[in-house]
Scaffold this motif. Sequence first.
Motif, PDB file in Angstrom:
ATOM      1  N   ARG A  12       0.809  58.918  48.765  1.00 11.69           N
ATOM      2  CA  ARG A  12      -0.541  58.360  48.764  1.00 11.69           C
ATOM      3  C   ARG A  12      -0.619  56.965  49.385  1.00 11.69           C
ATOM      4  NH1 ARG A  12      -0.585  54.455  45.135  1.00 11.69           N
ATOM      5  NH2 ARG A  12       0.974  54.519  43.476  1.00 11.69           N
ATOM      6  N   ILE A  13       0.512  56.239  49.491  1.00  9.93           N
ATOM      7  CA  ILE A  13       0.463  54.867  50.005  1.00  9.93           C
ATOM      8  C   ILE A  13       0.416  54.817  51.536  1.00  9.93           C
ATOM      9  CG2 ILE A  13       1.788  54.088  48.009  1.00  9.93           C
ATOM     10  CD1 ILE A  13       4.107  53.530  50.029  1.00  9.93           C
ATOM     11  N   SER A  14       0.734  55.922  52.185  1.00 13.94           N
ATOM     12  CA  SER A  14       0.894  55.886  53.647  1.00 13.94           C
ATOM     13  C   SER A  14      -0.382  55.493  54.370  1.00 13.94           C
ATOM     14  CB  SER A  14       1.371  57.252  54.151  1.00 13.94           C
ATOM     15  OG  SER A  14       2.618  57.568  53.576  1.00 13.94           O
ATOM     16  N   THR A  15      -1.518  56.088  53.980  1.00 16.02           N
ATOM     17  CA  THR A  15      -2.787  55.803  54.662  1.00 16.02           C
ATOM     18  C   THR A  15      -3.337  54.448  54.265  1.00 16.02           C
ATOM     19  OG1 THR A  15      -3.252  58.179  54.674  1.00 16.02           O
ATOM     20  CG2 THR A  15      -5.085  56.680  55.117  1.00 16.02           C
ATOM     21  N   LYS A  16      -3.304  54.147  52.994  1.00 13.82           N
ATOM     22  CA  LYS A  16      -3.901  52.908  52.497  1.00 13.82           C
ATOM     23  C   LYS A  16      -3.194  51.667  53.042  1.00 13.82           C
ATOM     24  CE  LYS A  16      -3.559  52.264  48.087  1.00 13.82           C
ATOM     25  NZ  LYS A  16      -3.768  52.243  46.623  1.00 13.82           N
ATOM     26  N   ASN A  17      -1.898  51.748  53.226  1.00 16.81           N
ATOM     27  CA  ASN A  17      -1.136  50.578  53.664  1.00 16.81           C
ATOM     28  C   ASN A  17      -1.118  50.394  55.176  1.00 16.81           C
ATOM     29  OD1 ASN A  17       0.449  49.100  51.340  1.00 16.81           O
ATOM     30  ND2 ASN A  17       0.335  51.260  50.789  1.00 16.81           N
ATOM     31  N   LEU A  18      -1.817  51.232  55.921  1.00 20.58           N
ATOM     32  CA  LEU A  18      -1.922  51.021  57.360  1.00 20.58           C
ATOM     33  C   LEU A  18      -2.688  49.739  57.687  1.00 20.58           C
ATOM     34  CD1 LEU A  18      -2.508  54.612  58.773  1.00 20.58           C
ATOM     35  CD2 LEU A  18      -0.451  53.218  58.877  1.00 20.58           C
ATOM     36  N   ILE A  19      -3.420  49.213  56.720  1.00 17.51           N
ATOM     37  CA  ILE A  19      -4.115  47.928  56.927  1.00 17.51           C
ATOM     38  C   ILE A  19      -3.112  46.828  57.240  1.00 17.51           C
ATOM     39  CG2 ILE A  19      -4.103  47.324  54.462  1.00 17.51           C
ATOM     40  CD1 ILE A  19      -6.991  46.603  56.849  1.00 17.51           C
ATOM     41  N   SER A  20      -1.909  46.924  56.690  1.00 20.53           N
ATOM     42  CA  SER A  20      -0.861  45.926  56.977  1.00 20.53           C
ATOM     43  C   SER A  20      -0.419  46.006  58.433  1.00 20.53           C
ATOM     44  CB  SER A  20       0.336  46.151  56.054  1.00 20.53           C
ATOM     45  OG  SER A  20      -0.043  46.027  54.693  1.00 20.53           O
ATOM     46  N   ILE A  21      -0.343  47.212  58.991  1.00 19.49           N
ATOM     47  CA  ILE A  21       0.002  47.378  60.398  1.00 19.49           C
ATOM     48  C   ILE A  21      -1.074  46.750  61.280  1.00 19.49           C
ATOM     49  CG2 ILE A  21       0.452  49.065  62.220  1.00 19.49           C
ATOM     50  CD1 ILE A  21       2.655  48.984  60.143  1.00 19.49           C
ATOM     51  N   ILE A  22      -2.331  46.917  60.882  1.00 17.85           N
ATOM     52  CA  ILE A  22      -3.447  46.342  61.648  1.00 17.85           C
ATOM     53  C   ILE A  22      -3.366  44.819  61.628  1.00 17.85           C
ATOM     54  CG2 ILE A  22      -5.960  46.105  61.741  1.00 17.85           C
ATOM     55  CD1 ILE A  22      -6.073  48.995  60.622  1.00 17.85           C
ATOM     56  N   PHE A  23      -3.057  44.244  60.477  1.00 20.42           N
ATOM     57  CA  PHE A  23      -2.902  42.791  60.382  1.00 20.42           C
ATOM     58  C   PHE A  23      -1.816  42.296  61.336  1.00 20.42           C
ATOM     59  CE2 PHE A  23      -4.709  42.595  55.852  1.00 20.42           C
ATOM     60  CZ  PHE A  23      -5.935  42.156  56.321  1.00 20.42           C
ATOM     61  N   CYS A  24      -0.717  43.036  61.423  1.00 20.05           N
ATOM     62  CA  CYS A  24       0.365  42.639  62.334  1.00 20.05           C
ATOM     63  C   CYS A  24      -0.083  42.740  63.786  1.00 20.05           C
ATOM     64  CB  CYS A  24       1.591  43.518  62.102  1.00 20.05           C
ATOM     65  SG  CYS A  24       2.427  43.259  60.531  1.00 20.05           S
ATOM     66  N   GLU A  25      -0.822  43.775  64.109  1.00 22.07           N
ATOM     67  CA  GLU A  25      -1.266  43.969  65.491  1.00 22.07           C
ATOM     68  C   GLU A  25      -2.248  42.887  65.918  1.00 22.07           C
ATOM     69  OE1 GLU A  25      -0.995  45.507  69.082  1.00 22.07           O
ATOM     70  OE2 GLU A  25       0.135  46.249  67.360  1.00 22.07           O
ATOM     71  N   VAL A  26      -3.026  42.386  64.979  1.00 24.26           N
ATOM     72  CA  VAL A  26      -3.977  41.319  65.291  1.00 24.26           C
ATOM     73  C   VAL A  26      -3.243  40.067  65.783  1.00 24.26           C
ATOM     74  CG1 VAL A  26      -5.627  39.719  64.210  1.00 24.26           C
ATOM     75  CG2 VAL A  26      -5.814  42.163  63.805  1.00 24.26           C
ATOM     76  N   VAL A  27      -2.045  39.845  65.288  1.00 26.89           N
ATOM     77  CA  VAL A  27      -1.259  38.689  65.724  1.00 26.89           C
ATOM     78  C   VAL A  27      -0.993  38.748  67.223  1.00 26.89           C
ATOM     79  CG1 VAL A  27       0.964  37.540  65.480  1.00 26.89           C
ATOM     80  CG2 VAL A  27      -0.215  38.377  63.459  1.00 26.89           C
ATOM     81  N   ALA A  28      -0.660  39.934  67.734  1.00 28.94           N
ATOM     82  CA  ALA A  28      -0.442  40.090  69.171  1.00 28.94           C
ATOM     83  C   ALA A  28      -1.738  39.861  69.936  1.00 28.94           C
ATOM     84  CB  ALA A  28       0.117  41.478  69.466  1.00 28.94           C
ATOM     85  N   ILE A  29      -2.853  40.307  69.371  1.00 27.98           N
ATOM     86  CA  ILE A  29      -4.145  40.127  70.037  1.00 27.98           C
ATOM     87  C   ILE A  29      -4.496  38.646  70.143  1.00 27.98           C
ATOM     88  CG2 ILE A  29      -6.623  40.584  69.820  1.00 27.98           C
ATOM     89  CD1 ILE A  29      -5.843  43.280  68.567  1.00 27.98           C
ATOM     90  N   TYR A  30      -4.146  37.852  69.122  1.00 30.15           N
ATOM     91  CA  TYR A  30      -4.366  36.400  69.199  1.00 30.15           C
ATOM     92  C   TYR A  30      -3.663  35.820  70.431  1.00 30.15           C
ATOM     93  CZ  TYR A  30      -5.907  36.436  64.282  1.00 30.15           C
ATOM     94  OH  TYR A  30      -6.570  36.668  63.108  1.00 30.15           O
ATOM     95  N   GLY A  31      -2.404  36.199  70.621  1.00 29.37           N
ATOM     96  CA  GLY A  31      -1.637  35.680  71.750  1.00 29.37           C
ATOM     97  C   GLY A  31      -2.196  36.127  73.084  1.00 29.37           C
TER      98      GLY A  31
END
Length: 202
Positions: free
Chosen positions: A85-104
């Motif tokens: 059950r945690i697999s879908t809900k915790n994808l928000i953490s992956i999105i947070f990491c990807e935003v860091v690359a978008i900042y750069g």
Amino acid sequence: MLDMGYKTYTSFGLPTFLVIIVALYLLFTDSGEAFDVGRFLEETSPFVWGSLGIGLCIGLSVLGAGWGIFLTGASILGGGVRTPRISTKNLISIIFCEVVAIYGVIMGIVYSSKLQTVPEAQLYTRDNYFTGYALFFGGLTVGFCNLLCGLCVGVAGSTAALADAADPTLFVKVLVVEVFGSVLGLFGLISERKHLFYDITH
């Protein structure tokens, strides 16, 4: 133990040895003036400094995002084996990491808009040197902020996934910490806004 000593030598001892050899060669061949940091800074094109800053901005930001996704993704996949059950809900953490690359990438695009073409005779001016160094250190600052931000978000996201697998009520509490960690990348962007008012010409 032997392997650790070899790594230490190749990381610190060998580069230091090579620098000393080059310095002594220049000194004993009456070419000591070639070993001049000021001369290097003056003869290097401001365009090179600006381009290097843009490259570091994007490269370090993407490195931080990738490192964060690696840390978070491993915990999500590992915890998802026991608790799917945690697999879908915790994808928000992956999105947070990807935003860091978008900042750069955003800052790299903004910085690259400051590079223009001018004749060679007008390249080595005081304003162009200032702008080249500003873009270099601005990109370096944004890149390192995003690198550390990606690591912070990755570790927090990894902890959020494992905490959620153990106790679902902990997810939101750990997610708050992750949100504050992701704000660190914004601080890098905000602190470099002053560099946007200068133009570099080439």
